[in-house]
Design a protein around this motif. Sequence first.
Motif, PDB file in Angstrom:
ATOM      1  N   PHE A 145       0.865  -1.231  -0.032  1.00  0.00           N
ATOM      2  CA  PHE A 145      -0.162  -0.012  -0.002  1.00  0.00           C
ATOM      3  C   PHE A 145       0.871   1.301   0.030  1.00  0.00           C
ATOM      4  CE2 PHE A 145      -2.370  -3.217   2.374  1.00  0.00           C
ATOM      5  CZ  PHE A 145      -3.613  -3.464   1.615  1.00  0.00           C
ATOM      6  N   LEU A 146       0.220   2.282  -0.803  1.00  0.00           N
ATOM      7  CA  LEU A 146       0.878   3.677  -0.504  1.00  0.00           C
ATOM      8  C   LEU A 146      -0.079   4.543   0.321  1.00  0.00           C
ATOM      9  CD1 LEU A 146       2.230   4.381  -4.152  1.00  0.00           C
ATOM     10  CD2 LEU A 146       3.543   3.307  -2.194  1.00  0.00           C
ATOM     11  N   GLN A 147       0.798   5.384   1.156  1.00  0.00           N
ATOM     12  CA  GLN A 147      -0.338   6.091   1.809  1.00  0.00           C
ATOM     13  C   GLN A 147       0.219   7.729   1.494  1.00  0.00           C
ATOM     14  OE1 GLN A 147      -0.036   6.839   6.514  1.00  0.00           O
ATOM     15  NE2 GLN A 147      -1.617   5.443   6.038  1.00  0.00           N
ATOM     16  N   LEU A 148      -0.648   8.175   0.597  1.00  0.00           N
ATOM     17  CA  LEU A 148      -0.028   9.783   0.204  1.00  0.00           C
ATOM     18  C   LEU A 148      -0.689  10.612   1.156  1.00  0.00           C
ATOM     19  CD1 LEU A 148      -1.012   9.340  -3.381  1.00  0.00           C
ATOM     20  CD2 LEU A 148       0.853   8.527  -2.246  1.00  0.00           C
ATOM     21  N   GLN A 149       0.050  11.681   1.776  1.00  0.00           N
ATOM     22  CA  GLN A 149      -0.195  12.540   2.666  1.00  0.00           C
ATOM     23  C   GLN A 149      -0.033  13.922   2.270  1.00  0.00           C
ATOM     24  OE1 GLN A 149       1.793  11.425   6.324  1.00  0.00           O
ATOM     25  NE2 GLN A 149       0.188   9.775   6.642  1.00  0.00           N
ATOM     26  N   PHE A 150      -0.718  14.986   2.832  1.00  0.00           N
ATOM     27  CA  PHE A 150      -0.312  16.457   2.960  1.00  0.00           C
ATOM     28  C   PHE A 150      -1.278  17.032   3.684  1.00  0.00           C
ATOM     29  CE2 PHE A 150      -4.032  15.414   0.098  1.00  0.00           C
ATOM     30  CZ  PHE A 150      -5.077  16.619   0.323  1.00  0.00           C
ATOM     31  N   THR A 151      -1.130  18.566   3.979  1.00  0.00           N
ATOM     32  CA  THR A 151      -1.727  18.875   5.028  1.00  0.00           C
ATOM     33  C   THR A 151      -2.771  20.221   4.524  1.00  0.00           C
ATOM     34  OG1 THR A 151      -0.135  20.938   5.368  1.00  0.00           O
ATOM     35  CG2 THR A 151       0.122  18.912   6.535  1.00  0.00           C
ATOM     36  N   ASP A 152      -4.009  20.476   5.240  1.00  0.00           N
ATOM     37  CA  ASP A 152      -4.670  21.355   4.984  1.00  0.00           C
ATOM     38  C   ASP A 152      -3.866  22.893   5.752  1.00  0.00           C
ATOM     39  OD1 ASP A 152      -5.305  21.719   7.674  1.00  0.00           O
ATOM     40  OD2 ASP A 152      -7.377  20.907   7.331  1.00  0.00           O
ATOM     41  N   ILE A 153      -4.683  24.022   5.485  1.00  0.00           N
ATOM     42  CA  ILE A 153      -4.118  25.277   5.882  1.00  0.00           C
ATOM     43  C   ILE A 153      -3.904  25.372   7.334  1.00  0.00           C
ATOM     44  CG2 ILE A 153      -6.156  26.278   5.983  1.00  0.00           C
ATOM     45  CD1 ILE A 153      -4.891  28.972   4.828  1.00  0.00           C
ATOM     46  N   SER A 154      -4.560  24.581   8.117  1.00  0.00           N
ATOM     47  CA  SER A 154      -4.479  24.590   9.710  1.00  0.00           C
ATOM     48  C   SER A 154      -3.489  23.468  10.090  1.00  0.00           C
ATOM     49  CB  SER A 154      -5.866  24.266  10.238  1.00  0.00           C
ATOM     50  OG  SER A 154      -6.836  25.342   9.896  1.00  0.00           O
TER      51      SER A 154
ATOM     52  N   ASN B   5      -2.539  22.374  -9.466  1.00  0.00           N
ATOM     53  CA  ASN B   5      -3.889  22.708 -10.084  1.00  0.00           C
ATOM     54  C   ASN B   5      -4.184  21.879 -11.316  1.00  0.00           C
ATOM     55  OD1 ASN B   5      -4.204  25.249  -8.512  1.00  0.00           O
ATOM     56  ND2 ASN B   5      -2.419  26.063  -9.548  1.00  0.00           N
ATOM     57  N   SER B   6      -5.217  21.899 -11.403  1.00  0.00           N
ATOM     58  CA  SER B   6      -5.739  21.012 -12.722  1.00  0.00           C
ATOM     59  C   SER B   6      -4.995  21.316 -14.224  1.00  0.00           C
ATOM     60  CB  SER B   6      -7.179  21.149 -13.134  1.00  0.00           C
ATOM     61  OG  SER B   6      -7.668  22.511 -13.352  1.00  0.00           O
ATOM     62  N   ASP B   7      -4.365  22.611 -14.160  1.00  0.00           N
ATOM     63  CA  ASP B   7      -3.479  22.733 -15.433  1.00  0.00           C
ATOM     64  C   ASP B   7      -2.001  22.343 -15.490  1.00  0.00           C
ATOM     65  OD1 ASP B   7      -2.485  24.737 -13.715  1.00  0.00           O
ATOM     66  OD2 ASP B   7      -3.390  26.503 -14.824  1.00  0.00           O
ATOM     67  N   GLY B   8      -1.854  21.799 -14.302  1.00  0.00           N
ATOM     68  CA  GLY B   8      -0.555  21.251 -14.053  1.00  0.00           C
ATOM     69  C   GLY B   8       0.506  22.310 -13.270  1.00  0.00           C
ATOM     70  N   THR B   9      -0.032  23.461 -12.880  1.00  0.00           N
ATOM     71  CA  THR B   9       0.827  24.412 -12.264  1.00  0.00           C
ATOM     72  C   THR B   9       0.827  24.088 -10.713  1.00  0.00           C
ATOM     73  OG1 THR B   9      -0.908  25.768 -12.038  1.00  0.00           O
ATOM     74  CG2 THR B   9       0.576  26.143 -13.808  1.00  0.00           C
ATOM     75  N   ARG B  10       1.882  24.393  -9.765  1.00  0.00           N
ATOM     76  CA  ARG B  10       1.799  24.354  -8.595  1.00  0.00           C
ATOM     77  C   ARG B  10       0.685  25.015  -7.828  1.00  0.00           C
ATOM     78  NH1 ARG B  10       6.387  22.150  -5.850  1.00  0.00           N
ATOM     79  NH2 ARG B  10       4.857  22.304  -3.847  1.00  0.00           N
ATOM     80  N   PHE B  11       0.266  24.356  -7.006  1.00  0.00           N
ATOM     81  CA  PHE B  11      -0.989  25.317  -6.046  1.00  0.00           C
ATOM     82  C   PHE B  11      -0.222  26.199  -5.253  1.00  0.00           C
ATOM     83  CE2 PHE B  11      -3.977  24.839  -2.535  1.00  0.00           C
ATOM     84  CZ  PHE B  11      -4.660  26.003  -2.668  1.00  0.00           C
ATOM     85  N   GLU B  12      -0.568  27.567  -5.626  1.00  0.00           N
ATOM     86  CA  GLU B  12      -0.061  28.557  -4.491  1.00  0.00           C
ATOM     87  C   GLU B  12      -0.346  28.443  -3.034  1.00  0.00           C
ATOM     88  OE1 GLU B  12       2.335  30.805  -5.224  1.00  0.00           O
ATOM     89  OE2 GLU B  12       2.415  30.547  -7.357  1.00  0.00           O
ATOM     90  N   GLY B  13      -1.611  27.721  -2.798  1.00  0.00           N
ATOM     91  CA  GLY B  13      -1.819  27.632  -1.247  1.00  0.00           C
ATOM     92  C   GLY B  13      -1.388  26.308  -0.573  1.00  0.00           C
ATOM     93  N   ASP B  14      -0.529  25.711  -1.339  1.00  0.00           N
ATOM     94  CA  ASP B  14      -0.056  24.398  -0.892  1.00  0.00           C
ATOM     95  C   ASP B  14       0.799  24.834   0.164  1.00  0.00           C
ATOM     96  OD1 ASP B  14       1.322  21.903  -0.131  1.00  0.00           O
ATOM     97  OD2 ASP B  14       2.021  21.787  -2.198  1.00  0.00           O
ATOM     98  N   PRO B  15       0.805  24.475   1.734  1.00  0.00           N
ATOM     99  CA  PRO B  15       1.507  24.934   2.586  1.00  0.00           C
ATOM    100  C   PRO B  15       3.024  24.475   2.433  1.00  0.00           C
ATOM    101  CG  PRO B  15      -0.521  24.134   3.670  1.00  0.00           C
ATOM    102  CD  PRO B  15      -0.394  23.717   2.079  1.00  0.00           C
ATOM    103  N   ARG B  16       3.284  23.298   2.057  1.00  0.00           N
ATOM    104  CA  ARG B  16       4.621  22.968   1.680  1.00  0.00           C
ATOM    105  C   ARG B  16       5.439  23.708   0.812  1.00  0.00           C
ATOM    106  NH1 ARG B  16       7.867  18.931  -0.898  1.00  0.00           N
ATOM    107  NH2 ARG B  16       8.867  17.361   0.506  1.00  0.00           N
ATOM    108  N   TYR B  17       4.499  24.118  -0.370  1.00  0.00           N
ATOM    109  CA  TYR B  17       5.141  25.026  -1.559  1.00  0.00           C
ATOM    110  C   TYR B  17       5.454  26.468  -1.055  1.00  0.00           C
ATOM    111  CZ  TYR B  17       5.428  27.195  -6.155  1.00  0.00           C
ATOM    112  OH  TYR B  17       5.760  27.911  -7.273  1.00  0.00           O
ATOM    113  N   ILE B  18       4.693  26.891  -0.145  1.00  0.00           N
ATOM    114  CA  ILE B  18       4.844  28.080   0.731  1.00  0.00           C
ATOM    115  C   ILE B  18       6.226  27.910   1.450  1.00  0.00           C
ATOM    116  CG2 ILE B  18       4.267  29.569   2.551  1.00  0.00           C
ATOM    117  CD1 ILE B  18       1.281  29.172   1.510  1.00  0.00           C
TER     118      ILE B  18
END
Length: 441
Positions: free
Chosen positions: A18-27, A96-109
Amino acid sequence: MQDEESFIEKLKKDEVEFLQLQFTDISGSVKSLTIPHNRFEDVIYNGVMFDGSSIVGYKQIEDSDMKAVPELSSYTILTNENYAGKTVRFVCKIFNSDGTRFEGDPRYILEKQVEKLTKENKTYYLGPELEYFLFKQDENGEPTIEPSDYGGYFDKEPLDRAFTVKQEIIRKLEGLHYYPEASHHEVAYSQHEIDVKYSDAVTMADRIIMIKSVVKETANEYGYYATFMPKPVKGVNGNGMHVHQSIFSGDENLFYNESSKYGLSDYAMHYLGGILHNVADASLVLASTVNSYKRLVPGYEAPVYIAWANRNRSALVRIPAAPPKGKRMELRFPDAAANQYLQFAAILGMSLDGIENKINPPEAIEKNIFEMDLAERQKNGIKSMPGSLGQAIESFRNSELMKKIFGESVFNNLLRIKENEWNEFRSEVTDWEINKYLDIY
């Protein structure tokens, strides 16, 4: 493509089911998706689509298609013995759906802040100290705030009844190659601390997600409940997350200068100046809940005054005694009940502001600030941090630097979410108010 192919082969070699994919919300809440064996190749190459409108602080429903793509370097074999099969965890980048990084991704910030140093061949290292309570569960397995022991700072068994639990936590973290350095009983009864070896900021934020999970899972296995809530019990110390920081260029610690007064370079002093100049505005992300400010009161080792020192633990920033390679700063204000990607981005962002604008810190305060009266603090130019989530919101709202660090979308979403939390708290009638006022008026 070579990386993807090699990781698919690695999954086969390690017999992963199994793979477990993880990310965080803004909180800071962890979001997780389990992927079965038959979809490994598709997910490794293409990621997985999800509904961003269902994630706090992400997208609106009219434009909610998003994609989580595994960060292959975060490959971690999980050690939870209750899993049905061998599981690998990936932290994800959000697109994002167009392939660009989502500016609101906390990790990207955080990545964007770190990239400013990476371009200069510098590495930003962090080493947090995570404090938590171990409480008893009730007969239904639900959490309580009933203490599991009455031990104190550095106490051992039998006063520290969680000694075996902490050994198991260390064992599991070693299995994840997270390099735990120490675990001990803290000042309050039932309170403990886990320290892990420093790492670069993004890797450390990735790891804290797992560290908190390991602590909670292990506590549950032994019949306890672990919480990183900042102040679950009145009258005792709360849970902080002291963050040790340094910047290296290759093997050179840029914070050290043998010939300076405090052994700190001009670079380090400007870094420190940026923290002290901007830290009140960052309070909303460093101490992000209503409860955080119950911890941040004088008398419980939690700093509330904006000052720095070499040994004095009542200061907001401390310079621990260390050899040249270990010269670092310890920010003592934050707690772990937040999003660590955003916290670390804020710390680095306000420090880089100090470096860029050559902001000098005031003189170190080596006297116990908690024992100073208002007049003495004013004489020494010592200001206070926000005393409530409401005050933190206003400081954050008026900060152009915070808006620059987080981007307009995350900045506004943080304000909206925290304003709702503050308004909900302000309208709540508590037991304290009933007991205090009901039979008087």
